[in-house]
Design an enzyme around this catalytic site. Sequence first.
Site, short mmCIF file in Angstrom:
data_model
loop_
_atom_site.label_atom_id
_atom_site.label_comp_id
_atom_site.label_asym_id
_atom_site.label_seq_id
_atom_site.Cartn_x
_atom_site.Cartn_y
_atom_site.Cartn_z
N GLY B 50 -0.14 -0.90 -1.16
CA GLY B 50 -0.89 -0.46 -2.36
C GLY B 50 -0.11 -1.53 -3.87
CB CYS B 51 2.94 -2.98 -4.34
SG CYS B 51 3.65 -1.34 -4.26
CD GLN B 52 -1.76 -8.58 -7.86
OE1 GLN B 52 -0.99 -9.61 -8.14
NE2 GLN B 52 -2.60 -8.29 -8.45
#
Lengths: 406, 143
Positions: B50-52
């Site tokens: 869920g993180c870039q």
Amino acid sequence: MNFDVEKIRKDFPALNQEVYGKPLVYFDNAATSQKPRVVIDTLVSYYSGINSNVHRGVHYLSQQATEAFEQTRDLIRDYIHAKSNSEIIITKGATDSINLVANSFGRHFFKPGDEVIISATEHHANIVPWQVICKDTGSKLKVIPTDENGNLNLDSFKGLISHKTKIISVGHISNALGVVNPIREIIRIAHQNNIPVMIDGAQGIVHREVDVQELDCDFYCFSSHKFYGPMGVGILYGREKFLEQMPPYQTGGEMIKSVTFENTTFNELPFKFETGTPNVAGVIGFGAALEYIKKIGMPDIISYEDDLLKYALKKLNNLDYLQIYGNSQERAGVISFNLKDIHPYDAGTIIDKFGIAVRTGNHCAQPVMDFLGTTGTIRASMAFYNTREEVDRLLVAIEKVKEMFG
Amino acid sequence: MTITEKEHQVIEEFSLFDDWMDKYNYLIEMGKTTPIIDEKFKTEQYLISGCQSRVWLSAEMADGKVIFKADSDAVITKGIVNLLIRVLSNQTPEDILATDMEFVDKIGLKEHLSPTRSNGLTSMIKQMKLYALVYKTKKEQQN
Ligand SMILES: Cc1ncc(COP(=O)(O)O)c(C=O)c1O
């Protein structure tokens, strides 16, 4: 050339805004373009006036809507120089178009052991549908390799072709790198081997003139929303002889001729592939976008954009801490880069604060990022309404990033 | 210090910044000083989705308190996760589970992060609370 960028910018309401108190610089055009006012007005006037369902009613509004809808099909046909309206299928977008071909063509023609060829620089939309249909039909996906600059290796491509190859699907212009692929050459080689070619033109249609007959491609697809039209509308051009043989992709209303509980006869082209109520407003809006682009003139657009890209590349190349990807002979629209030793996410976060919209990440093209050995890049993608001043502002932001993280 | 006290400390520090640039410079500073996670934790198992950017988070129990360590390939992300660690690390599982992390909103971190990044932040907090939950359950089973 009477190309006046300041005048053009006034046609795009969204360009005229501030973010974080600074005038917006919109460099995320490869994701979606801004819309000229005529397109927005067309949507409003459609819903305020002739809104009704198409191809069904004998009543006045329905006929007006159907006429406007079909006139857009004419416009698209003329724009890409297709032979007839039967070859212009209206879809939801480029992704939908590729899924249509992968499913309909694939299910009809692929047998276990068959092969599909794509390239190493494709968008996920031109990878995954083929992967899935290959799995379902026991076929195999083969990939044209690229060099470190995103140039496809045509010699390797020739080696991949066999009598088992059923279709080749490659992008016109890579959305991650901006490299213009040698599609003419690919199509020529494929046709020598009697293999049809699909071109993913999601970026190509935006930066090049497209004549499907001259290109001699068998399928060409794109999205309205990247080409100054509304979202939710896409186009699939298909050569009639293939579309005739292909079974419908989705079924339901609109695409049928007659239905009993025992049997259904399908409508003729292009309606065989257009089931359910389409995005009528969006399609008519896309017609307005095409008219707008034609009025400005694609040759002027291309030469302005190429000039701007060259300017930006020259400026960016002066910064020795930048790594620029996709250094190909022919490139368009996109500059993908990283600041050495700085994560694209960090850079993008700061660039954003300057009111500049760039995209960071893998650009839905993870395989090519893996190949380049990076988790992502910063991508500045330009349109004909962008300016040299905006490029200069990007440079200032990049220098600030360097200062903050370097 | 309790979680609430630490939150107030952070809020106070952030109130000194006049503009976004100071705020980010501070996060970058924090990003450079994060307690670096042991290399053995930099695996899929400890990766937060869920993180870039990639974030690895590990936790261990010491004297009834949860100790978090983290790392990221992006400096700002590392700064953000370090801020979370500053507030949540070395607290009991019960306290970690009970807090609603008000300070994140108060220091304008959420509003300044785009949805994808905000999701990253949300995933980090969620993962920290999950660890706390695991330790709380373990403790209860032992009793
Ligand atoms: C090359 C390419 N192909 C396909 C797509 C998918 O387009 P859409 O999301 O409009 O269906 C994109 C969009 O990013 C693209 O750049």
